[in-house]
Write a protein that holds these residues in place. Structure first.
Motif, PDB file in Angstrom:
ATOM      1  N   ILE A  35       0.959  -1.558  -0.014  1.00 53.42           N
ATOM      2  CA  ILE A  35       0.161   0.177   0.271  1.00 53.42           C
ATOM      3  C   ILE A  35       0.716   1.162   0.524  1.00 53.42           C
ATOM      4  CG2 ILE A  35      -1.623   1.406   1.138  1.00 53.42           C
ATOM      5  CD1 ILE A  35      -2.647  -1.278   2.426  1.00 53.42           C
ATOM      6  N   ALA A  64       2.077   1.907  -3.513  1.00 49.16           N
ATOM      7  CA  ALA A  64       1.424   1.955  -4.610  1.00 49.16           C
ATOM      8  C   ALA A  64       1.196   3.561  -3.798  1.00 49.16           C
ATOM      9  CB  ALA A  64       0.438   1.835  -3.799  1.00 49.16           C
ATOM     10  N   LEU A  65       0.996   4.703  -2.447  1.00 48.98           N
ATOM     11  CA  LEU A  65       0.993   5.457  -2.615  1.00 48.98           C
ATOM     12  C   LEU A  65       1.757   6.593  -3.130  1.00 48.98           C
ATOM     13  CD1 LEU A  65      -0.181   5.699   1.177  1.00 48.98           C
ATOM     14  CD2 LEU A  65      -1.852   6.447  -0.863  1.00 48.98           C
ATOM     15  N   ASP A  80       3.939   6.144  -5.362  1.00 43.73           N
ATOM     16  CA  ASP A  80       3.833   5.383  -6.683  1.00 43.73           C
ATOM     17  C   ASP A  80       2.702   7.088  -7.326  1.00 43.73           C
ATOM     18  OD1 ASP A  80       5.988   4.293  -7.362  1.00 43.73           O
ATOM     19  OD2 ASP A  80       4.397   2.355  -8.014  1.00 43.73           O
ATOM     20  N   GLU A  81       2.083   7.277  -6.194  1.00 39.41           N
ATOM     21  CA  GLU A  81       0.692   8.491  -6.539  1.00 39.41           C
ATOM     22  C   GLU A  81       1.274   9.785  -6.181  1.00 39.41           C
ATOM     23  OE1 GLU A  81      -2.568   7.832  -8.270  1.00 39.41           O
ATOM     24  OE2 GLU A  81      -2.056   5.207  -8.699  1.00 39.41           O
ATOM     25  N   ALA A 103      -4.445  10.446  -4.255  1.00 41.08           N
ATOM     26  CA  ALA A 103      -3.345   9.226  -3.801  1.00 41.08           C
ATOM     27  C   ALA A 103      -3.786   8.483  -2.825  1.00 41.08           C
ATOM     28  CB  ALA A 103      -2.168   9.718  -3.017  1.00 41.08           C
ATOM     29  N   VAL A 140      -5.371   4.769  -4.719  1.00 36.53           N
ATOM     30  CA  VAL A 140      -4.422   3.335  -4.311  1.00 36.53           C
ATOM     31  C   VAL A 140      -6.163   2.832  -3.863  1.00 36.53           C
ATOM     32  CG1 VAL A 140      -3.629   2.381  -2.442  1.00 36.53           C
ATOM     33  CG2 VAL A 140      -2.679   4.581  -3.840  1.00 36.53           C
ATOM     34  N   SER A 141      -7.024   3.381  -2.681  1.00 36.17           N
ATOM     35  CA  SER A 141      -7.517   3.106  -2.369  1.00 36.17           C
ATOM     36  C   SER A 141      -9.207   1.484  -3.038  1.00 36.17           C
ATOM     37  CB  SER A 141      -9.087   3.304  -1.533  1.00 36.17           C
ATOM     38  OG  SER A 141     -10.293   2.764  -1.011  1.00 36.17           O
ATOM     39  N   ARG A 181      -7.813   1.136  -6.395  1.00 33.87           N
ATOM     40  CA  ARG A 181      -6.851   0.422  -7.865  1.00 33.87           C
ATOM     41  C   ARG A 181      -6.620  -1.509  -6.500  1.00 33.87           C
ATOM     42  NH1 ARG A 181      -0.598   0.940  -7.966  1.00 33.87           N
ATOM     43  NH2 ARG A 181      -1.788   3.188  -8.309  1.00 33.87           N
ATOM     44  N   LEU A 182      -6.374  -0.817  -4.693  1.00 34.81           N
ATOM     45  CA  LEU A 182      -6.682  -2.221  -4.578  1.00 34.81           C
ATOM     46  C   LEU A 182      -7.477  -2.894  -3.984  1.00 34.81           C
ATOM     47  CD1 LEU A 182      -3.043  -1.250  -2.600  1.00 34.81           C
ATOM     48  CD2 LEU A 182      -3.147  -2.917  -5.076  1.00 34.81           C
ATOM     49  N   VAL A 229      -5.894   3.263   4.211  1.00 35.21           N
ATOM     50  CA  VAL A 229      -4.929   3.511   3.107  1.00 35.21           C
ATOM     51  C   VAL A 229      -4.446   4.858   3.618  1.00 35.21           C
ATOM     52  CG1 VAL A 229      -4.981   4.897   0.608  1.00 35.21           C
ATOM     53  CG2 VAL A 229      -6.173   2.841   0.920  1.00 35.21           C
TER      54      VAL A 229
END
Length: 281
Positions: free
Chosen positions: A242, A245-246, A248-249, A259, A263-264, A266-267, A274
């Motif tokens: 997680i 991914a954050l 990356d955003e 972000a 992420v919320s 997408r995952l 998150v």
């Protein structure tokens, strides 16, 4: 339980009649009854359907071609017969009309004109191949024929790579090897598959394996491919995943709020979960 329409009485009905996919013995008594009583029988090939009717001892009142090229132009004839109280039967060369075969446009036209539409169930290659494939049958998707080339084919193949349900496809003999190769490249060689040919006929064959190991021999006849679904990883992402991914955003220019939302989604995680990790970043 609601009774089905009686082909011998009442106003004109458009009947979709399932016909054998190989073995002529699969033509049902009810199909014979409807075909014998129809004022008009629409078919893909009058010679092929003529042989089927002859086998069943039926002398058709009238046969007319309704294939991919002529179905639209046959609508007026069909509506005329239905409007005068006669029944119309629709058959294809094999299987159920309207399933990767002509019939859908006639059904829509009849419904729009207020006529009754019914069906005589019969053999179809989709469920026949599915149930003998050995692959999961509780949830499946029917894709018919893939586009032959170009962007549309690539898009459909990519969709199949992510499809978790069992998928049933049709393919012609001269394209079967290319399609299996494309499926292996896009979906991965470890996907389970069953390739069926000559269903219900004397030389029926089902080859089972994975996309990178299956051998079908010399292509002959029409094929049905039953493709196992993609394996879905239900393991929830850990905190490190997680946080990555954050990052990356955020690195791509998103605000912290955006972000978290991205992420919320997408995952497939609650935003609160998150957010709790985002504030420690």
């Amino acid at each position: 339980m609601t009774e089905t329409p009686d082909p011998a009485s009442g106003p004109g009905t458009l009947w979709l009649v399932g016909t054998p996919i190989g073995n002529l013995g699969d033509l049902t008594p009810r199909a014979i009854e409807v075909l014998a009583g129809a004022e008009l029988v629409c078919c893909e090939d009058t010679r092929r359907t003529g042989k089927l009717l002859q086998h069943a001892g039926i002398r058709a009142n009238r046969l007319a071609v309704a294939n991919d090229h002529t179905e639209y132009h046959r609508i007026s004839d069909v509506l005329d017969v239905l409007g005068s109280g006669g029944d119309v039967a629709v058959v294809t060369d094999a299987g159920m009309p309207g399933v990767s075969d002509p019939g859908e446009r006639l059904v829509r036209a009849a419904i729009d004109a207020g006529h009754s539409v019914s069906a005589v169930p019969g053999p179809d290659a989709v469920t026949t191949a599915l149930v003998i494939s050995g692959l999961p049958t509780d949830r499946f998707a029917f894709e018919g024929f893939l586009p032959r080339s170009g962007r549309d084919r690539s898009a459909r193949l990519l969709g199949l790579a992510e499809e978790s349900r069992t998928v049933v496809l049709y393919e012609a003999p001269h394209r079967i090897e290319r399609t299996l190769a494309d499926l292996a490249e896009t979906c991965g060689g470890d996907r389970r598959v069953a390739v069926c040919r000559e269903l219900t006929k004397l030389y029926e064959e089902v080859v089972r394996g994975t996309l990178d190991t299956i051998e079908i021999g010399e292509p002959r006849g029409e094929y049905v491919i039953v493709l196992g679904g993609a394996v879905v990883d239900d393991t929830p992402p850990d905190d490190d995943t997680i946080r990555a991914a954050l990052r990356d955003e955020l690195a791509s220019g998103s605000s912290k709020r955006d972000a978290i939302a991205a992420v919320s989604k997408r995952l497939n995680l609650p935003k609160k979960q998150v957010y709790a990790l985002a504030i420690t970043e």
